[in-house]
Scaffold this motif. Structure first.
Motif: not given
Length: 136
Positions: A71-72, A77-78, A100-102, A114-115
């Protein structure tokens, strides 16, 4: 030269294919490119996210491999995915150099990662608009 062309498909198990299709259509903001009674496939930036109602049981999926979808803007998005009813599985973490990751648990028990990776470059010839079509 490697015999592998890279990740092509990530398949998530769902308990109800129609509910899964509706939820992932909303999440991904794209209609499936393939639909059958036993499978639904989405083209996500040239890669396939598949839904399979016959995948292993829901309680064991969260312990498996996690696919991280690029994702940008991970923060946006979170917020969006939380509003769609997913349960946050892992907070946004900076793993170094601005990556960044979630992760989330979707309504079907799958871990959806997500990254946001400013260093990742797609291989030449790949495009975020590429149409994934099954080959025979």
């Amino acid at each position: 030269m490697s015999q592998f062309s890279g990740v092509q498909s990530v398949i998530y198990g769902v308990t109800n294919l129609e509910e899964g299709k509706a939820w992932y259509t909303t999440l991904l903001e794209v209609e499936p490119y393939f639909e059958a009674e036993c499978y639904v496939g989405f083209n996500v930036g040239g890669f396939e996210l598949g839904l399979d109602p016959d995948a292993r049981n829901v309680t064991s999926r969260a312990d498996g491999v996690v696919a991280y979808w690029g994702v940008e803007d991970i923060a946006a998005q979170v917020e969006r995915i939380n509003s769609l009813g997913a349960r946050q599985h892992g907070e946004i973490v900076d793993v170094g150099e601005g990556i960044l990751m979630a992760s989330f648990l979707d309504p079907f028990g799958n871990v959806f990662g997500l990254i946001q990776n400013p260093h990742f470059q797609r291989t030449p010839g790949q495009s975020n608009d590429a149409a994934a079509a099954p080959s025979d």
